[in-house]
Each structure stands twice: as structure tokens, then as C-alpha cells.
Design an enzyme around this catalytic site. Structure first.
Site, PDB file in Angstrom:
ATOM      1  N   SER A 260       0.805  -1.227   0.000  1.00  0.00           N
ATOM      2  CA  SER A 260       0.000   0.000   0.000  1.00  0.00           C
ATOM      3  C   SER A 260       0.841   1.282   0.000  1.00  0.00           C
ATOM      4  O   SER A 260       1.644   1.506   0.905  1.00  0.00           O
ATOM      5  CB  SER A 260      -0.921   0.001   1.225  1.00  0.00           C
TER       6      SER A 260
ATOM      7  N   GLY B  46       6.106  -8.769   5.737  1.00  0.00           N
ATOM      8  CA  GLY B  46       7.560  -8.616   5.807  1.00  0.00           C
ATOM      9  C   GLY B  46       7.965  -7.266   6.366  1.00  0.00           C
ATOM     10  O   GLY B  46       7.187  -6.628   7.106  1.00  0.00           O
ATOM     11  N   ASN B  47       9.138  -6.861   5.988  1.00  0.00           N
ATOM     12  CA  ASN B  47       9.724  -5.623   6.501  1.00  0.00           C
ATOM     13  C   ASN B  47       8.833  -4.391   6.332  1.00  0.00           C
ATOM     14  O   ASN B  47       8.637  -3.620   7.276  1.00  0.00           O
ATOM     15  CB  ASN B  47      11.041  -5.406   5.739  1.00  0.00           C
TER      16      ASN B  47
ATOM     17  N   ASP C 229      11.130 -14.939   1.023  1.00  0.00           N
ATOM     18  CA  ASP C 229      12.549 -14.557   0.939  1.00  0.00           C
ATOM     19  C   ASP C 229      13.399 -14.939   2.149  1.00  0.00           C
ATOM     20  O   ASP C 229      14.627 -14.929   2.065  1.00  0.00           O
ATOM     21  CB  ASP C 229      12.677 -13.043   0.721  1.00  0.00           C
TER      22      ASP C 229
ATOM     23  N   MET D  21      13.818 -16.398  -7.162  1.00  0.00           N
ATOM     24  CA  MET D  21      13.392 -15.129  -6.579  1.00  0.00           C
ATOM     25  C   MET D  21      14.342 -14.665  -5.467  1.00  0.00           C
ATOM     26  O   MET D  21      15.075 -15.473  -4.894  1.00  0.00           O
ATOM     27  CB  MET D  21      11.970 -15.237  -6.051  1.00  0.00           C
ATOM     28  N   GLY D  22      14.256 -13.399  -5.159  1.00  0.00           N
ATOM     29  CA  GLY D  22      15.108 -12.818  -4.128  1.00  0.00           C
ATOM     30  C   GLY D  22      15.704 -11.523  -4.650  1.00  0.00           C
ATOM     31  O   GLY D  22      16.815 -11.500  -5.175  1.00  0.00           O
TER      32      GLY D  22
ATOM     33  N   GLU E 128      17.586 -13.234  -8.218  1.00  0.00           N
ATOM     34  CA  GLU E 128      17.194 -12.172  -9.164  1.00  0.00           C
ATOM     35  C   GLU E 128      17.868 -10.825  -8.890  1.00  0.00           C
ATOM     36  O   GLU E 128      18.046 -10.028  -9.803  1.00  0.00           O
ATOM     37  CB  GLU E 128      15.667 -12.003  -9.198  1.00  0.00           C
TER      38      GLU E 128
HETATM   39  O1  F6P Z   1       9.291 -10.573  -1.392  1.00  0.00           O
HETATM   40  C1  F6P Z   1       9.000 -11.725  -2.083  1.00  0.00           C
HETATM   41  C2  F6P Z   1       9.279 -11.577  -3.556  1.00  0.00           C
HETATM   42  O2  F6P Z   1       8.815 -12.742  -4.158  1.00  0.00           O
HETATM   43  C3  F6P Z   1      10.720 -11.287  -3.957  1.00  0.00           C
HETATM   44  O3  F6P Z   1      11.556 -12.397  -3.920  1.00  0.00           O
HETATM   45  C4  F6P Z   1      10.510 -10.739  -5.330  1.00  0.00           C
HETATM   46  O4  F6P Z   1      11.594  -9.982  -5.756  1.00  0.00           O
HETATM   47  C5  F6P Z   1       9.269  -9.914  -5.170  1.00  0.00           C
HETATM   48  O5  F6P Z   1       8.550 -10.486  -4.108  1.00  0.00           O
HETATM   49  C6  F6P Z   1       8.413  -9.818  -6.391  1.00  0.00           C
HETATM   50  O6  F6P Z   1       7.318  -9.033  -6.105  1.00  0.00           O
HETATM   51  P1  F6P Z   1       6.083  -8.807  -7.080  1.00  0.00           P
HETATM   52  O7  F6P Z   1       5.274 -10.051  -7.088  1.00  0.00           O
HETATM   53  O8  F6P Z   1       5.353  -7.676  -6.482  1.00  0.00           O
HETATM   54  O9  F6P Z   1       6.654  -8.527  -8.432  1.00  0.00           O
END
Ligand code: F6P
Length: 327
Positions: A77, A106-107, A132, A174-175, A227
Site C-alpha cells: 500500500s 515482511g519488513n 525470501d 526469486m530474491g 534475481e
Molecule cells: O518478497 C517476495 C518476492 O517474491 C521477492 O523475492 C521478489 O523480488 C518480489 O517479491 C516480487 O514481487 P512482485 O510479485 O510484487 O513482483
């Protein structure tokens, strides 16, 4: 003495993660067991601002323990980052007489909660929910175990092709800011190299590693790239390698959002259940502004301020082990 909490809201925020539903179920049922009224807040902080809030009974969380995603939907948000947005959110919570919140995220979620609490004094307890695994104050975040198992299975399948066709594969997992998925899935699938954002990637070292493998008659190789690696994504790194190392046919595979979905593993369901129940009990005991994490197999509470500001260190010992086992 703190006023006894009667009405508890629960929401999910940030990227969805497998195990969130198991956790919502635990929160709702523990709350009801303890005599509280439970409310679901849809679409994270955005839904809180817009008043997307409904009562939840025990039946509303039936048959969700095995489902990926989140039945409460999720969002990141922008509006909650403004004072006006947070004011609207607080008014909506007061309208429903919600006097305690469990936030799974998360954070970013906990950063918002910390500011909100200072402004509006509604107690929050957080639960770390992100694939993550990059949150301080817990050994594992909700969804990480499922995500690494999904990634590992996909890498195993790609290895069949790498091996059959003598290819070098760059697989991106991912990451964006964290290399935990890369480290664990790479170690579990016997990757030849694991590239993560937390450590500098030297192209010469990578090429040297591949040369050594080639001399040892390795006919296929898998490189796992998080990533957010500093040397670029898998396509960029593959291109740089191709310029200097032409022995293999090079292919790239991006695993993407398949890592975020799917039925949670046993570990993530149990983790969701334990943290969900602990979070509700903590709220009812008057705790606030803390994240419920799992440390050495036990529930441990960490203040939001600490969870947000400290960075969980990548496990360099696992990366070193990956190097030894691939040599
Ligand atoms: O925070 C989790 C995550 O999957 C990350 O590993 C990734 O970079 C990001 O979310 C991708 O986010 P979105 O789905 O908003 O593109």
C-alpha cells in the site's frame, strides 16, 4: 494494566507466501478459543483504509490449511505510507471496535505497523510471512520452506535436460534483496555455483570455476542466480559468460512466481499454526509492537524496531559448503 483486547483483526500484506492461510486459520481459531471476536481485513493496509473488514468465525477458515496464497488477499500500500492514509485506517478499525491486530508480512508491513502504533495506539503483533526468509528475529519465515522446495524440484527437472544435452543452465530464482532461496535451493540441487545479492559476484571467478569443471569432464552445469544479484539477472550473467566461455550450449530459465504459489509444505503449515497461535496469545497478554519468530525451534518475540533495522546475514557457511560439494 492494559485494557483486555476483545476484537482482533488479521491481515496479510506484501508478497503472498504459502502457509499464510494455515496461519490465518490458527489466528482465527485461537482467538475464538480465547474468547475474542475475530475480523478479517482484506487486501492488507489498502483494505484497512477502505474498510474491507468482515467478522470471521471458525467455519470461515475451514479447508484452507492446504491452500497457497492468502484468502485475505494481499497488497503493497502506497496510501498507508501517508499520514492521511493511516488516519483513515485507524478510523475504520475504531468503527469495527478492533483493539488488536495480527499482521502477517515482511519488513514493509512492520515498518508501517511501527509508525501506525505511535500515531494511533492500536496494538500490533507481527508474523514473518515472505518466501525470501530475509527477516531478522526468526530462523525461518512463513513460505520459505515451500518456495525452496518448489525451486529445488524445478531445478532437478532442468538438470535432466542439462545433463541429456550437455548444457550450461543459468536458473534465476526469486530474491530481489536476499539470496536465501538461491543458497538453499542451489545447495539442495548440487548447483555448480550460487550467485546472491549479499556477496560480490566476480565474473572471472565464475568462468574459472566453469573451466575447472570442464577440465574435469563435467558435461553439464547449473548456476543458480538470485534475481537481485549485483552482476545482473540470469540473462545478463549468461551473456557475459558466453562471451568468454563457449564450450557449452548456454540456456537460461527464470523460475519466477511459480515459487510463490502452491500448497504449503508440512513445515510451513506447522510454522503458521505455531506463530499464529502465539501471536494471538501474546496480544491478549498485553504484548505489542513485536514480531513472533521461530528461533531454535521456540517462539521468540523481537521488537519491530529490531526486526526492521537489523539485517539477517546470509549463511556464508552454506555458500562455502556449496562450493566444496560442487568441486
Ligand atoms: O518478497 C517476495 C518476492 O517474491 C521477492 O523475492 C521478489 O523480488 C518480489 O517479491 C516480487 O514481487 P512482485 O510479485 O510484487 O513482483
Amino acid at each position: 494494566m492494559a485494557k483486555k483486547i476483545k476484537n482482533i483483526g488479521v491481515f496479510t500484506s506484501g508478497g503472498d507466501a504459502p502457509g499464510m492461510n494455515a496461519c490465518i486459520r490458527a489466528i482465527v481459531r485461537t482467538g475464538i478459543y480465547e474468547g475474542a471476536n475475530m475480523f478479517g481485513i482484506y487486501r492488507g493496509y489498502d483494505g484497512m483504509i477502505d474498510g474491507e473488514i468482515t467478522p470471521m468465525d471458525s467455519k470461515s477458515v475451514s479447508n484452507i490449511i492446504q491452500r497457497g496464497g492468502t484468502i485475505l488477499k494481499s497488497a503493497r500500500s502506497e496510501r498507508f505510507m501517508t499520514q492521511a492514509g493511516r488516519k483513515k485506517a485507524a478510523a475504520q478499525l475504531r468503527k469495527h471496535k478492533i483493539d488488536g491486530i495480527v499482521a502477517i508480512g515482511g519488513n514493509g508491513t512492520f515498518t508501517g505497523a511501527e509508525i501506525f502504533l505511535k500515531e494511533h495506539h492500536i496494538p500490533f503483533i507481527g508474523i514473518p510471512g515472505t518466501i525470501d526468509n530475509d527477516l531478522y528475529g526468526t530462523d525461518f519465515t512463513l513460505g520459505f520452506d515451500t518456495a525452496v522446495n518448489t525451486a529445488m524440484q524445478a531445478i532437478d527437472k532442468i538438470r535432466d535436460t542439462a545433463d541429456s544435452h550437455n548444457r550450461l543452465f543459468f536458473i534465476e530464482v526469486m530474491g530481489r534483496d536476499a539470496g536465501f532461496i538461491a543458497t538453499w535451493s542451489g545447495l539442495a540441487s548440487g548447483a555448480e555455483a550460487i550467485l546472491v545479492p549479499e556477496t560480490k559476484t566476480y565474473m572471472e571467478d565464475l568462468i574459472q570455476k566453469l573451466e575447472t569443471g570442464w577440465k574435469r569432464q563435467k558435461t553439464s552445469s547449473i548456476i543458480i542466480v538470485a534475481e537481485g544479484d549485483d552482476a545482473g539477472g540470469a540473462y545478463e550473467i549468461a551473456k557475459k559468460v558466453k562471451e568468454k566461455f563457449s564450450h557449452y550450449e548456454i540456456k537460461v530459465s527464470i523460475l519466477g512466481h511459480m515459487q510463490r504459489g502452491g500448497s504449503p509444505t508440512c513445515f510451513d503449515r506447522v510454522l503458521g499454526g505455531r506463530l499464529g497461535a502465539a501471536a494471538v496469545q501474546a496480544l491478549l497478554q498485553g504484548r505489542q509492537n513485536e514480531m513472533a519468530g521461530m528461533v531454535n525451534g521456540k517462539v521468540k518475540f523481537t521488537p519491530f524496531s529490531k526486526a526492521i533495522r537489523h539485517k539477517l546475514e546470509i549463511q556464508k557457511d552454506l555458500l562455502a559448503l556449496g562450493d566444496i560439494l560442487a568441486s
